[in-house]
Enzyme design. Sequence first.
Site, PDB file in Angstrom:
ATOM      1  CD  GLU A 156       4.945 -21.629  11.299  1.00  0.00           C
ATOM      2  OE1 GLU A 156       5.021 -21.788  12.520  1.00  0.00           O
ATOM      3  OE2 GLU A 156       3.935 -21.224  10.712  1.00  0.00           O
ATOM      4  CD  GLU A 173      -3.092  -0.789   0.203  1.00  0.00           C
ATOM      5  OE1 GLU A 173      -3.112   0.308  -0.382  1.00  0.00           O
ATOM      6  OE2 GLU A 173      -3.912  -1.691  -0.025  1.00  0.00           O
TER       7      GLU A 173
END
Length: 338
Positions: free
Chosen positions: A135, A104
């Site tokens: 992960e 953004e």
Amino acid sequence: MTSQYGRQGRPDQYGRYDELRAQLDTLTTEAFRPELAEIDTLPTLDIARLMNGEDTTVPAAVAAQLPRIAAAIDGIAERMARGGRLIYAGAGTAGRLGILDASECPPTFNTDADDVIGLIAGGPGAMVTSVEGAEDSRELAAADLTATKLTASDSVVGISASGRTPYAIGAVEHARSLGALTIGLSCNAGSALAAAADHGIEVVVGPELLTGSTRLKAGTAQKLVLNMLSTITMIRLGKTYGNLMVDVRASNEKLRARSRRIVSLATGASDERIETALAATDGEVKPAILTILGSVDGPTAATLLADSQGHLRAALRAARTTTDTTTDTTTDTTTDTD
């Protein structure tokens, strides 16, 4: 040949699972709430009210960490002002939130694509599909950061609700070893992630409505903090004028209309004057405002902004000083002639 069984005749993998389960049992974000054990029997509206009530507790948890958040922002902004980057690193929901925030920034603040970067364990494909085991690797985090050509001027934010995710911890540890600024964002107190970072931010939101579903309150808390890290950093870097997005990138019709509205709100100028200013600055909002408020032309606005490192208020002061000096000189000359 090494046995695949532990001392009590159980496969080694069970020992690892027992260890992990013991870790999870200590985490607030994983705690079981007996009072919600029959939530699935409640009417939908009651469940919605419960969930909404849970969400209202998140801002207070964030507020408790504001001094730590502010200190981290000042560190990030100082490095970005010298050309550094902001890099988020996380797995699962945490990684996705980092990528969302990073993506953004270009349209909102006209940053370059690599000024704010989001890394997720397992690579871009993990945005929509789980990549098993990614992960759990500190080494993968180090490799991902190495691929960004990480330097000591950069800032790295490891994100993990539990605060124990190896990928997030590995990212922070690798970044810190290179001299980069590090921030550890988690939702458990006393986390390994916070301990590994220069700035530990632990937003303790408590147990989730659904046991262990940290995309809920923990995810909301992480989103709120990431909003602050990027937005306030950009404010410190001069990407706004007051609360106006003066560096907005007008890449579509809606944003072009917003650009004109921002210039109008900042200057109060007529539509005709706004169009003239934007035409003189290739559609860029910040220099357009400067041409109107500072009474300068497009090239001069660009120079003043470059000299002020993009800070519009500083450029306006310089423009007004220049205008005042020119006026004084003209007045003096006229007086002498008389």
